[in-house]
Design an enzyme around this catalytic site. Structure first.
Site, short mmCIF file in Angstrom:
data_model
loop_
_atom_site.label_atom_id
_atom_site.label_comp_id
_atom_site.label_asym_id
_atom_site.label_seq_id
_atom_site.Cartn_x
_atom_site.Cartn_y
_atom_site.Cartn_z
N LYS A 96 0.83 -1.20 0.00
CA LYS A 96 0.00 0.00 0.00
C LYS A 96 0.87 1.25 0.00
CE LYS A 96 -3.80 -0.61 2.36
NZ LYS A 96 -4.42 -0.87 3.65
N ARG A 166 -3.36 3.00 8.48
CA ARG A 166 -3.63 1.87 7.59
C ARG A 166 -2.45 0.91 7.57
NH1 ARG A 166 -4.74 4.62 1.89
NH2 ARG A 166 -5.91 2.68 1.59
N GLY A 175 -8.15 -7.36 3.59
CA GLY A 175 -8.93 -7.34 4.82
C GLY A 175 -8.25 -7.91 6.05
N MET A 177 -5.66 -6.83 7.77
CA MET A 177 -5.24 -5.84 8.75
C MET A 177 -6.33 -4.77 8.83
SD MET A 177 -2.36 -6.94 9.68
CE MET A 177 -0.79 -7.59 9.23
N ARG A 416 -3.23 -1.31 -6.54
CA ARG A 416 -2.39 -2.51 -6.51
C ARG A 416 -2.73 -3.35 -7.74
NH1 ARG A 416 -5.67 -4.83 -1.36
NH2 ARG A 416 -7.67 -4.90 -2.39
N HIS A 538 -15.26 -8.78 0.47
CA HIS A 538 -14.28 -9.77 0.93
C HIS A 538 -14.54 -11.13 0.31
CE1 HIS A 538 -12.74 -12.80 3.81
NE2 HIS A 538 -11.70 -11.99 3.81
N GLU A 845 14.09 -44.04 -5.61
CA GLU A 845 13.11 -43.72 -4.57
C GLU A 845 13.55 -44.21 -3.20
OE1 GLU A 845 9.41 -45.67 -5.43
OE2 GLU A 845 10.41 -47.39 -6.32
N SER A 864 14.09 -42.42 -12.94
CA SER A 864 12.89 -41.64 -12.71
C SER A 864 12.74 -41.49 -11.21
CB SER A 864 11.68 -42.35 -13.32
OG SER A 864 10.52 -41.60 -13.03
N GLY A 866 11.07 -41.31 -8.00
CA GLY A 866 9.77 -41.62 -7.39
C GLY A 866 9.72 -40.83 -6.09
N THR A 867 9.31 -39.57 -6.21
CA THR A 867 9.48 -38.67 -5.07
C THR A 867 8.48 -38.91 -3.94
OG1 THR A 867 8.33 -37.03 -6.40
CG2 THR A 867 10.72 -36.82 -6.23
N ASN A 868 7.44 -39.71 -4.20
CA ASN A 868 6.55 -40.03 -3.07
C ASN A 868 7.29 -40.90 -2.07
OD1 ASN A 868 4.67 -38.73 -4.63
ND2 ASN A 868 3.62 -40.61 -5.27
N CYS A 932 8.44 -38.78 -11.42
CA CYS A 932 7.10 -39.30 -11.63
C CYS A 932 6.27 -39.28 -10.36
CB CYS A 932 7.15 -40.71 -12.21
SG CYS A 932 7.96 -41.88 -11.11
N TYR A 952 12.47 -34.52 -18.04
CA TYR A 952 11.01 -34.39 -18.07
C TYR A 952 10.42 -34.47 -16.68
CZ TYR A 952 10.73 -39.46 -17.41
OH TYR A 952 10.85 -40.72 -16.89
P1 ADP Z 1 -7.76 -2.36 3.35
O1 ADP Z 1 -6.34 -2.74 3.33
O2 ADP Z 1 -8.59 -3.25 4.19
O3 ADP Z 1 -8.30 -2.12 1.98
P2 ADP Z 1 -7.43 0.47 3.63
O4 ADP Z 1 -6.29 0.96 4.41
O5 ADP Z 1 -7.31 0.52 2.17
O6 ADP Z 1 -7.83 -0.97 4.13
O7 ADP Z 1 -8.67 1.30 4.09
C1 ADP Z 1 -9.97 0.97 3.72
C2 ADP Z 1 -10.67 2.16 3.15
O8 ADP Z 1 -10.64 3.23 4.07
C3 ADP Z 1 -10.04 2.72 1.91
O9 ADP Z 1 -10.45 2.04 0.78
C4 ADP Z 1 -10.55 4.12 1.90
O10 ADP Z 1 -11.83 4.17 1.30
C5 ADP Z 1 -10.67 4.43 3.38
N1 ADP Z 1 -9.56 5.28 3.75
C6 ADP Z 1 -8.34 4.92 4.20
N2 ADP Z 1 -7.57 6.00 4.41
C7 ADP Z 1 -8.32 7.06 4.09
C8 ADP Z 1 -8.09 8.46 4.08
N3 ADP Z 1 -6.92 8.96 4.42
N4 ADP Z 1 -9.09 9.25 3.67
C9 ADP Z 1 -10.28 8.75 3.31
N5 ADP Z 1 -10.56 7.45 3.30
C10 ADP Z 1 -9.59 6.61 3.69
MG MG Z 2 7.42 -46.06 -5.06
MG MG Z 3 -7.81 -0.83 0.71
#
Ligand code: ADP
Ligand code: MG
Ligand code: MG
Length: 982
Positions: A96, A166, A175, A177, A416, A538, A845, A864, A866-868, A932, A952
Site C-alpha cells: 500500500k 492503515r 482485509g 489488517m 495494486r 471480501h 526412490e 525416474s 519416485g518422489t513419493n 514421476c 522431463y
Molecule cells: P484495506 O487494506 O482493508 O483495503 P485500507 O487501508 O485501504 O484498508 O482502508 C480501507 C478504506 O478506508 C479505503 O479504501 C478508503 O476508502 C478508506 N480510507 C483509508 N484511508 C483514508 C483516508 N486517508 N481518507 C479517506 N478514506 C480513507
Molecule cells: Mg514407489
Molecule cells: Mg484498501
C-alpha cells in the site's frame, strides 16, 4: 582468526536494503547506510500525552545526538508534492505504502501522509514490542510536514488534522489488517470539524465511526462468539429503532453525538478502560495495533495459506483524511481497470455516494455500478478513466484502485495489481500482448500455472439446470463473483464447513457477509454465497483468488444465524442448515437442490470433443498460451497413466509420453484379480507359472492399448511394486470364496494371508524384491510388454517401451532384474521377427539408490525419481500416517514451508535428487532423467526439476497444462532479459 563481536543493540536489515529514494525531482539518491545504533523505547501513555509542541521538543532533544550520526530512516513521506518511496520498495514500505508513493510520484491526487517501514515491525517483534528510539521524532517530523501541506494541525481544536492509520504488508492481504479512519477526533477537535465543515451531522458521523473502529481494532471490543452481534452495531441498531429509522443516514447530528457517548460508555463498561481523548495516544495506539495485528490469528492463517513468511512484517501508513461522507457530492469507490472475472477490457467498479471507506467493501450497503457515476458525475468519471489509462500504461497491468470523492474532488487512496480469475488472467495477458503493453514472454510469466485450473472448472449440466428453472427451483440471484458451478449442503459457519468437509460432505458456505475469520471455511467449501457485499467484497475477492465458486450480494436472502435458517424475500421458502443448494458463480443464480456439473469449455474441446475449437473463445486463449509455453520450455512433460483413456486425455492436454504406468492397477481389472491371487497363493514355481500364464494375455492386451494410444511416444512401465498382501482378501467370507474358486481348503488361504502379513509393508516385501525372489513375475511382465509392443509395431504404429524397476537401492538388484528384462526382450524380438528400441531403467526412490546413483547408472539407461517414496524414506515420514502431525508441522510450527508430499522438499529430498543426477550423468552422460511422483505437477517442484536439469516431469493428465506452463516459466526465468517482470 576474526574477532567475534556480539552486540545487544538492534540491527535492522536496512543496510542491506537497496534503498533508492526517489525525490520530487525524480533524482535517485542512495540512502545513507544504517547504523545499528537505535536503542529501543516504548511509548508510555504519559509521554504520549504531552502537548504536541512540548512533545516534539522533548523528542528532538532526546534524539539530538544520534541524529547527527546518520540515524536509520524509518519513515517515508508521500503526497503533497513528495514521494520518498516508490513501487519498487514494497518490501520496505508494504504494497500500500509503496504504491501510494508511486501514485504520488505520477502526479495523481493522493492525500499526503507517510509510511512507517516494515523494518519497524521487525524491530518491534525482535525487541519485546518496542520501537526504535529515533522513531518518535521521525514521526513527529513527518506529521508536521503533513500538517503544513494540509494546513491543519493534529489535535488542534480549531483546524484539526484527521488521519487514517492503515496497515500494508508486502503482499496484499485483503482485509487481514484493520484500518482506523478519522483518527484525531475528540470532544474538542470535533468542534473544529463542525466549524470547518459547517456540518455537525458529518462531524459526529466521523466521530462515531472513529470511536467504533478504534474500540474494535485497537481496544478489542468485538463479538465474542459466532452468533453475537458486533457491540457497536447493536447500539447503533437500538438507536435507529428508537428513532424509528432504518438507514444510518437518517440519524441526526444529535443522535450521532449520543452514539459517541454510548460507544465510549460501552468501552468503559465492557473493557474497563477509558477511550483515549489525546490524539497522540490515539495515534500510537493505532500504530501499535497495526503492528500487533501482524500476529493475530487471522493474519497468521492467511499467511500460512499463502506462504507469506512471518519475517516480512507490515508497514503502517498514516494519511490525512479526505471525506466521502460530506454529502451527496462526496462518495467512495473501488474499481478494477478491467473486469477481474472475465478479463474484458472494460472499466469495472462500484461506488457509494455519501459514504466512507469500508462502506463499499464491507457490504453493509450494496454499492452502485461504476457506469452510474458517469451519469451522476461525468467530470469525475472522465478523470477516473484518465487515471485508469495512466495506471495501466504505467504499471502495464490491471490495477485495483480505491478512491474517494470529497465535495466533487477526486482522491486516490490505493492501487495494486488486481487479483483475477484464471480465465481473466489469461485473457488479460493475451490482450495486453496485442495492445503492445507487454511481450508474450511477460504474458507467460503473468499467469500462475495453478490458475489454469480455473479453465478446467465445471459448469452445471445444461439439461438439469433447465429442469431446475422449469421446476421453479431458481430461487434467487446474486452477483456472479466467482465463476464455475458448485453444489452442496448449506452451512452457515466456517467452522461447520470445516467439520462437514472433514466428514466427506460437500458444502456451500452461506453468510450474510464474510470476513477474514471465515477463510479456512471458504477454502474447503465447494462454493460461497453471501447476502451482502458487491463484486469487490471480501467474499468475492477471496473466492476469486482461491478459484472458488462465489455468488455475492444476494440481497433477498434473510439469514438468521441463531436459528440456522435462511428465508428468501418474496417467498415463504425457509431453508435450513443441511439443505442442498446449487450456485452458479458465472451467472449469479441460486438453485434449490442438487444439480450435476459438467466439464469446462477447454475440457469439452480437448477431452469430450463435443465442442469445436472455433466455437470456443476461452479454449482458443488457452491454446495460444500453451503454444507460447511449449516454445519457451526445455523440460518435457509426460503423464502418469495406467489406461488407454487416461493416455488419450493426457495427450489432448499436451503430454509427450507416459512417465509412469503402474502395472498393479491392472491386476484389479476385469478377470485379473483371480489369477493374480492364484499366483500369490502358489506354493511352487510350477503353480506360480501356471497362474502367470493366465495373467500374460491380460497384461499384454492392456499394454497394447496403451502403446496404441501413445502412438510412438515413450512409455515407461513399472514392474510390480506393492506388497502382495494388498491383493489378497482379508475378510473371512472373501477368503472362503477364493478357496472355493481355487479348489483348496479355506485354511490354506487364511494361512497364506497370515504368512504374508508384514509389520511395515511399505518397507517390506515389495518393489524389485518381489521380482528378485520370484523372477518368473518379472519375466511374465517383460514378456507382456515386449509382445504388446511387437504387435503394435507390426500393425504399423511405433512403440517405445521403457521398463522401469522400482525400489532399487543396490546396483545388484537392478542387475538381476535388468538381465531378465533384456533376455526376454531378445527372445520376443527373435520370436516375432521385429527389432525395437527399448530401455531399462530404474526408479530412484530409496535414499541408498540416490547415494549410489553412479553405480546404478552403470546399468540403468534412465532414472525416474519416485518422489513419493523418496520423500517418505528421506524424511522418515509415512505419508499415510502423516496427517496428524504434518498438518501442524506446516501450519503451526512452520517446520516445512509446505506439505513435503505436495511440494518437493528442495533442501532435503532435492539435494538427494541433485546428487543422483550429477552422479548418474557422471557415469552415463546421456542418462535420461525424469520425475514421476505427485510433485511432477506442482509448479514450484517443476521449477526445481528444471533447475537440476531433469529431462522431463510426469504428472496426472489434468495437471499436464499446469506443468507445461510452469516449465516455460522456469526456462524464462533462467535468462531474465529486459522487460522481465518480477
Ligand atoms: P484495506 O487494506 O482493508 O483495503 P485500507 O487501508 O485501504 O484498508 O482502508 C480501507 C478504506 O478506508 C479505503 O479504501 C478508503 O476508502 C478508506 N480510507 C483509508 N484511508 C483514508 C483516508 N486517508 N481518507 C479517506 N478514506 C480513507
Ligand atoms: Mg514407489
Ligand atoms: Mg484498501
Amino acid at each position: 582468526m576474526k574477532k567475534k563481536t556480539t552486540t545487544r543493540q538492534s540491527r535492522t536489515s536496512s543496510a542491506a536494503t537497496a534503498r533508492a529514494v526517489r525525490t520530487k525531482m525524480g533524482k535517485t539518491t542512495a540512502a545513507k547506510p544504517t547504523t545499528a545504533k537505535a536503542k529501543t523505547v516504548t511509548v508510555p501513555p504519559r509521554r504520549a500525552g504531552l502537548k504536541p509542541a512540548a512533545k516534539r521538543v522533548a523528542a528532538a532533544r532526546a534524539t539530538a545526538k544520534p541524529a547527527r550520526t546518520a540515524a536509520a530512516k524509518f519513515v517515508y513521506a508521500f503526497g503533497g508534492g513528495t514521494a520518498e518511496g516508490n513501487a519498487g520498495l514494497k518490501s520496505l514500505l508494504g504494497g500500500k505504502g509503496a504504491n501510494l508513493a508511486e501514485m504520488a510520484g505520477l502526479g495523481l491526487p493522493v492525500p499526503p501522509g507517510f509510511t512507517i517501514s516494515t523494518e519497524v515491525c521487525t524491530h518491534f517483534y525482535a525487541h519485546g514490542r518496542r520501537y526504535p528510539t529515533t522513531l518518535l521524532a521521525e514521526v513527529d517530523r513527518h506529521l508536521a510536514r503533513v500538517e503544513h501541506v494540509v494546513g491543519r494541525r493534529f489535535g488542534d481544536a480549531t483546524r484539526p488534522l484527521l488521519v487514517s492509520v492503515r496497515s500494508g504488508a508486502r503482499a496484499s492481504m485483503p482485509g487481514m489488517m484493520d484500518t482506523v479512519l478519522n483518527l484525531g477526533l475528540n470532544d474538542a477537535t470535533v468542534q473544529g470539524v463542525i466549524a470547518l465543515s459547517g456540518d455537525a451531522r458529518f462531524a459526529y458521523d466521523c466521530y462515531r465511526r472513529f470511536v467504533a473502529m478504534y474500540g474494535d481494532v485497537v481496544l478489542g471490543l468485538k463479538p465474542q462468539s459466532k452468533t453475537e452481534i458486533d457491540p457497536f452495531e447493536l447500539i447503533l441498531e437500538r438507536k435507529k429503532h428508537a428513532r424509528g429509522v432504518t438507514l444510518d443516514t437518517e440519524l441526526t447530528a444529535d443522535d450521532l453525538r449520543e452514539l459517541v457517548g454510548e460507544f465510549k460508555a460501552a468501552i468503559r463498561d465492557r473493557l474497563g478502560v477509558e477511550f483515549p481523548e489525546d490524539p497522540r495516544q490515539q495515534l500510537w495506539g493505532a500504530v501499535g495495533a497495526v503492528f500487533g495485528s501482524w500476529m493475530n490469528d487471522r493474519a497468521i492463517a492467511y499467511r500460512k495459506m499463502n506462504s507469506i513468511p512471518e519475517t516480512w512484517g507490515t508497514a503502517v501508513n498514516v494519511q490525512s483524511m479526505v471525506f466521502g461522507n460530506l454529502g451527496d457530492d462526496s462518495g467512495t469507490g473501488v474499481a478494477f481497470t478491467r473486469d477481474p472475472a472475465t478479463g474484458a477490457n472494460v472499466f469495472y467498479g462500484e461506488f457509494l455516494m455519501n459514504a466512507q471507506g469500508e462502506d463499499v467493501v464491507a457490504g453493509t450497503r450494496t454499492p452502485l455500478h461504476i457506469a452510474q457515476l458517469e451519469r451522476e458525475n461525468p467530470r469525475i468519471y472522465q478523470q477516473l478513466l484518465k487515471i485508469r489509462r495512466t495506471l495501466e500504461r504505467h504499471y502495464r497491468d490491471v490495477m485495483d484502485i480505491e478512491f474517494t470523492i470529497e465535495k466533487g474532488r477526486l482522491y486516490m487512496l490505493q492501487c495494486r495489481v488486481g487479483k483475477r480469475t484464471g480465465a481473466a488472467a489469461i485473457r488479460i495477458a493475451l490482450e495486453m500482448v496485442k495492445e503492445r503493453l507487454i511481450t508474450s514472454r511477460e504474458a507467460l510469466l503473468r499467469v500462475e500455472p495453478d490458475q489454469l485450473n480455473h479453465l478446467l472448472r465445471p459448469t452445471f449440466l445444461a439439461t438439469q439446470k433447465e429442469a431446475a428453472v422449469r421446476e421453479n427451483r431458481l430461487v434467487t440471484r446474486g452477483l456472479n463473483a466467482g465463476p464455475g458451478a458448485a453444489t452442496g449442503r448449506i452451512v452457515f459457519h466456517a467452522e461447520d464447513a470445516e467439520a462437514a468437509v472433514a466428514r466427506g460432505e460437500a458444502v456451500i458456505l452461506v453468510r450474510i457477509e464474510t470476513s477474514p475469520e471465515d477463510i479456512r471455511g471458504m477454502a474447503v467449501a465447494e462454493g460461497i454465497l453471501t447476502a451482502r457485499g458487491g463484486m469487490t467484497s471480501h467474499a468475492a475477492l477471496v473466492a476469486r483468488q482461491m478459484g472458488k465458486v462465489c455468488v455475492a450480494g444476494c440481497e433477498p436472502l434473510q439469514i438468521d444465524y441463531s436459528s440456522g435458517e435462511m428465508r428468501v424475500a418474496g417467498s415463504d421458502l425457509v431453508l435450513k442448515e443441511g439443505d442442498a443448494i446449487s450456485i452458479d458463480g458465472t451467472s449469479g443464480e441460486v438453485f434449490l437442490g442438487h444439480i450435476d456439473t459438467e466439464p469446462s469449455e477447454v475440457v469439452r474441446v480437448l477431452i469430450d470433443r463435443s465442442l469445436a475449437p472455433d466455437a470456443a473463445p476461452v479454449y482458443q486463449q488457452y491454446a495460444q498460451l500453451m503454444q507460447w509455453a511449449d516454445r519457451a520450455r526445455r523440460l518435457q512433460v509426460r503423464t502418469n497413466a495406467d489406461q488407454p483413456d487416461q493416455c488419450a486425455n493426457a495427450i489432448a492436454f499436451g503430454a509427450e509420453g507416459v512417465g509412469l504406468c503402474r502395472t498393479e492397477h491392472m491386476f484389479f481389472g476385469e478377470g485379473k484379480i483371480g489369477p493374480m491371487r492364484e499366483m500369490i497363493l502358489a506354493e511352487t514355481v510350477a503353480q506360480r507359472r501356471l497362474a502367470l500364464a493366465k495373467l500374460l494375455p491380460l497384461q499384454r492386451a492392456d499394454f497394447e492399448g496403451i502403446f496404441r494410444a501413445m502412438g510412438g511416444r515413450p512409455v515407461t512401465i513399472r514392474t510390480i511394486d506393492p506388497p502382495l498382501h494388498e491383493f489378497l482378501p482379508h475378510e473371512a467370507a472373501d477368503q472362503q470364496v477364493l478357496a472355493e474358486q481355487m479348489g483348496i481348503p479355506a485354511q490354506r488361504v487364511r494361512d497364506r494371508v497370515a504368512a504374508l502379513h508384514e509389520f511395515n509393508p511399505m518397507l517390506g516385501f515389495r518393489g524389485c524384491r518381489l521380482g528378485i525372489v520370484y523372477p518368473e513375475i518379472t519375466e511374465m511382465q517383460a514378456r507382456a510388454i515386449f509382445e504388446a509392443a511387437a504387435s503394435v509395431i507390426q500393425s504399423g504404429t511405433p512403440a517405445e517401451p521403457e521398463v522401469m524397476i522400482p525400489l532399487v537401492g543396490h546396483v545388484k538388484e537392478l542387475q538381476l532384474q535388468a538381465a531378465i528384462v533384456r533376455r526376454v526382450a531378445a527372445e520376443v524380438m527373435a520370436e516375432r521377427g521385429v527389432a525395437m528400441k527399448y530401455a531399462v531403467g530404474t526408479m530412484i526412490e530409496v535414499p541408498r539408490g540416490a547415494v549410489t546413483a553412479d553405480a546404478i547408472a552403470g546399468v540403468a539407461e534412465f532414472f525416474s525419481f519416485g518422489t513419493n517414496d523418496l520423500t517418505q524414506m528421506a524424511l522418515g515420514v509415512s505419508r499415510d500416517d502423516a496427517a496428524r502431525f504434518l498438518i501442524p508441522y506446516v501450519r503451526d510450527f512452520e517446520i516445512y514451508e509446505r506439505d513435503p508430499f505436495e511440494s518437493l522438499d528442495q533442501d532435503g529430498v532435492g539435494v538427494l535428487i541433485r546428487m543422483a543426477v550429477d552422479k548418474g550423468r557422471g557415469v552415463r552422460p546421456k542418462l535420461k532423467v525424469g520425475i514421476c511422483g505427485e510433485h511432477g505437477g506442482d509448479p514450484d517442484s517443476v521449477r526445481f526439476c528444471h533447475s537440476v536439469g531433469l529431462d522431463y516431469v510426469s504428472c496426472s493428465p489434468f495437471r499436464v497444462p499446469i506443468a507445461r506452463l510452469a516449465a516455460a516459466q522456469a526456462a524464462l526465468s533462467d535468462n531474465k532479459g529486459p522487460g522481465a517482470t518480477e
